[in-house]
Design a protein around this motif. Structure first.
Motif, PDB file in Angstrom:
ATOM      1  N   ILE A   1     -39.000  -0.826 -12.450  1.00  0.00           N
ATOM      2  CA  ILE A   1     -37.716  -1.086 -11.804  1.00  0.00           C
ATOM      3  C   ILE A   1     -37.244  -2.486 -12.223  1.00  0.00           C
ATOM      4  O   ILE A   1     -38.000  -3.447 -12.128  1.00  0.00           O
ATOM      5  CB  ILE A   1     -37.861  -1.068 -10.264  1.00  0.00           C
TER       6      ILE A   1
ATOM      7  N   SER B   1     -22.007   5.187  -5.804  1.00  0.00           N
ATOM      8  CA  SER B   1     -22.388   6.404  -6.514  1.00  0.00           C
ATOM      9  C   SER B   1     -21.316   6.782  -7.525  1.00  0.00           C
ATOM     10  O   SER B   1     -21.594   7.110  -8.664  1.00  0.00           O
ATOM     11  CB  SER B   1     -22.615   7.556  -5.527  1.00  0.00           C
TER      12      SER B   1
ATOM     13  N   GLU C   1     -29.827   2.869 -10.514  1.00  0.00           N
ATOM     14  CA  GLU C   1     -30.123   3.218  -9.123  1.00  0.00           C
ATOM     15  C   GLU C   1     -29.134   2.596  -8.151  1.00  0.00           C
ATOM     16  O   GLU C   1     -28.766   3.209  -7.157  1.00  0.00           O
ATOM     17  CB  GLU C   1     -31.529   2.748  -8.769  1.00  0.00           C
ATOM     18  N   GLU C   2     -28.724   1.367  -8.432  1.00  0.00           N
ATOM     19  CA  GLU C   2     -27.814   0.670  -7.522  1.00  0.00           C
ATOM     20  C   GLU C   2     -26.976  -0.297  -8.339  1.00  0.00           C
ATOM     21  O   GLU C   2     -27.454  -0.869  -9.323  1.00  0.00           O
ATOM     22  CB  GLU C   2     -28.606  -0.146  -6.487  1.00  0.00           C
TER      23      GLU C   2
ATOM     24  N   GLY D   1     -27.077   2.035  -2.183  1.00  0.00           N
ATOM     25  CA  GLY D   1     -26.250   3.002  -2.893  1.00  0.00           C
ATOM     26  C   GLY D   1     -25.300   3.705  -1.923  1.00  0.00           C
ATOM     27  O   GLY D   1     -25.702   4.638  -1.242  1.00  0.00           O
TER      28      GLY D   1
ATOM     29  N   ARG E   1     -33.881   1.959 -13.200  1.00  0.00           N
ATOM     30  CA  ARG E   1     -35.241   2.500 -13.305  1.00  0.00           C
ATOM     31  C   ARG E   1     -35.501   2.951 -14.738  1.00  0.00           C
ATOM     32  O   ARG E   1     -34.649   3.549 -15.383  1.00  0.00           O
ATOM     33  CB  ARG E   1     -35.387   3.709 -12.376  1.00  0.00           C
TER      34      ARG E   1
ATOM     35  N   GLU F   1     -43.062   0.358 -10.273  1.00  0.00           N
ATOM     36  CA  GLU F   1     -42.512   0.952  -9.057  1.00  0.00           C
ATOM     37  C   GLU F   1     -43.475   0.818  -7.874  1.00  0.00           C
ATOM     38  O   GLU F   1     -44.661   1.116  -7.997  1.00  0.00           O
ATOM     39  CB  GLU F   1     -42.236   2.442  -9.298  1.00  0.00           C
TER      40      GLU F   1
ATOM     41  N   SER G   1     -32.227   5.166 -15.606  1.00  0.00           N
ATOM     42  CA  SER G   1     -31.242   5.652 -14.636  1.00  0.00           C
ATOM     43  C   SER G   1     -30.808   4.485 -13.758  1.00  0.00           C
ATOM     44  O   SER G   1     -31.621   3.668 -13.329  1.00  0.00           O
ATOM     45  CB  SER G   1     -31.792   6.803 -13.803  1.00  0.00           C
TER      46      SER G   1
ATOM     47  N   ARG H   1     -29.620  -2.396 -10.192  1.00  0.00           N
ATOM     48  CA  ARG H   1     -31.030  -1.993 -10.251  1.00  0.00           C
ATOM     49  C   ARG H   1     -31.121  -0.772 -11.138  1.00  0.00           C
ATOM     50  O   ARG H   1     -30.393   0.198 -10.942  1.00  0.00           O
ATOM     51  CB  ARG H   1     -31.555  -1.675  -8.846  1.00  0.00           C
TER      52      ARG H   1
ATOM     53  N   ARG I   1     -37.948   5.376 -16.636  1.00  0.00           N
ATOM     54  CA  ARG I   1     -38.917   6.430 -16.398  1.00  0.00           C
ATOM     55  C   ARG I   1     -40.137   6.234 -17.289  1.00  0.00           C
ATOM     56  O   ARG I   1     -40.017   5.878 -18.450  1.00  0.00           O
ATOM     57  CB  ARG I   1     -38.260   7.785 -16.716  1.00  0.00           C
TER      58      ARG I   1
END
Lengths: 156, 156, 156, 156
Positions: free
Chosen positions: B108, B10, B37-38, B5, B47, B130, B35, B45, B49
């Motif tokens: 993930i 970002s 992530e990358e 990242g 995630r 994760e 969310s 990638r 939750r």
């Protein structure tokens, strides 16, 4: 393909719904969206109530909701065929094709078990918007069946 | 496989999240569970939750939630690669294999676009609990891409 | 991903080829088109020799030949991992995506077992024209493994 | 599901076979194993002659031969429905489930197009040993259709 809902089916449907409520109460955590309409030897018909939670822009049904409908319907057909033993079956594969934009209304899934072996069940699912003849989605699912010669309930 | 990242990523991630919030506000209707992530050239990638809504008995994650994670992650990778034009891409096929019982924790998804044609994108998704190295699930998804030579946004 | 061909691998490759020649002599009925290049823990690399029998107009390789390559390569990876017991494994599902037109040359398949359970193995196969980095085809295959606690060799 | 072989169908079948012979002479390089039995609007029935080349130990039919039957049968149904324009359709995905050991005899494939869009066709294929009612294999195939608004015949 599914048989008509007879008195016997109705009892069986009630028993399956009671089993599912007992084992998977969280299926209905967001409201009761699935109802079993018909069951038969190796088949089932399940309705997914149209519900705001599953919406996409334009009022259509999300892919995730259709996945859930397909997966649940196959599970119902397995339990309808194997009885209570089927409750420990677990999904190992689900392949879904999205064929047309669903209407903003209830969806109906018709399941047919095309293989019921000792260890695997394979099912085909046709999904339509209520009252329409064209398919909205089509799925093939494989479930690993619980082994009868062991206490273990681990998936294969 | 995803790039780290960086500042550029970002910004891109923020822009993608803003686009998605604008077009699909209902994704987060039950709370913000995904969310990004990358992102990178042809990969992403994401995630998911851990959240009570997606649970199955024993605390594991439902197949439906994993389907949603796979589908969303591929969509992110397409938008990351094609830019805003990718937002009209639609899922035509998703094949998911459930390989192991997920842990009761965040999941993930690592996506790699293995084909990016004029009309179709095909992606592979690896899903892990994760911090674990073993795969929990694996998916292959096909998206129909919006045609650039037409105004029409109908799926192919 | 496959390990380098060491002395140990070479012996194993020879043993696997001998086993296959013994059990499936008809694989080579049209000439020896498959050769095992590398094997490792849960992976294998197999070459399919370019051969007139598998051609399509324009000199490319047929889908059927690529299916055969994927199926054979996964079988090799299972035997490489499980030993002689793996020889009774049978394909239950194969999902193949054709991503690009193959070149008129040898094809290389790289297999990775992503699940090796008691009853099922799931593998991913990447297929490339020799010397190229882009994928020509991608497959996911499931094999039913022979049960160890029974003499029966019937598929699950 | 396929219509009965009427005079009209017979002519169409002959025309399709002539087209295929012209474009894909190598299909029959090992002998004429496929014959089109019936075609209709969005469906087809194709026979695969039992032939030593496709055998596995025990006299059963190889997975690769069944893949070839499924792929060819869908292609026939597309050409039967779209006419000569369909000849440039190309397979993008084929998902096949092997359900039971085939008998050492001819196999019959019944195809149904479940989606025929501008850019993609999706078909379902049921495969049975001749004279048997149980499925031996089941496939879902996706073909990319030639674009009508371009000369280009590149796959999507």
């Amino acid at each position: 393909m599914p048989t008509h809902g007879s008195m016997t089916d109705s009892l069986d449907i009630a028993r399956i719904e009671a089993l599912l409520d007992d084992r998977f109460p969280q299926i209905h955590s967001g409201g009761r969206i699935f109802s079993i309409e018909e069951i038969g030897e190796r088949n089932a018909r399940v309705r997914m109530r149209h519900h705001e939670r599953m919406l996409r822009p334009g009022g259509t049904v999300s892919g995730s909701a259709m996945f859930g409908l397909a997966d649940f319907s196959v599970y119902v057909a397995i339990i309808a065929t194997l009885g209570e033993a089927g409750i420990d079956a677990v999904t190992t594969n689900l392949n879904i094709n999205f064929l047309a934009k669903p209407e903003p209304r209830d969806m109906i899934a018709d399941v047919r078990l095309i293989r019921l072996g000792r260890r695997l069940a394979v099912a085909e699912v046709e999904m339509r918007s209520e009252g329409m003849s064209d398919l909205v989605a089509h799925a093939i699912a494989t479930y690993a069946l619980p082994t009868r010669d062991r206490q273990s309930q681990r998936a294969c």
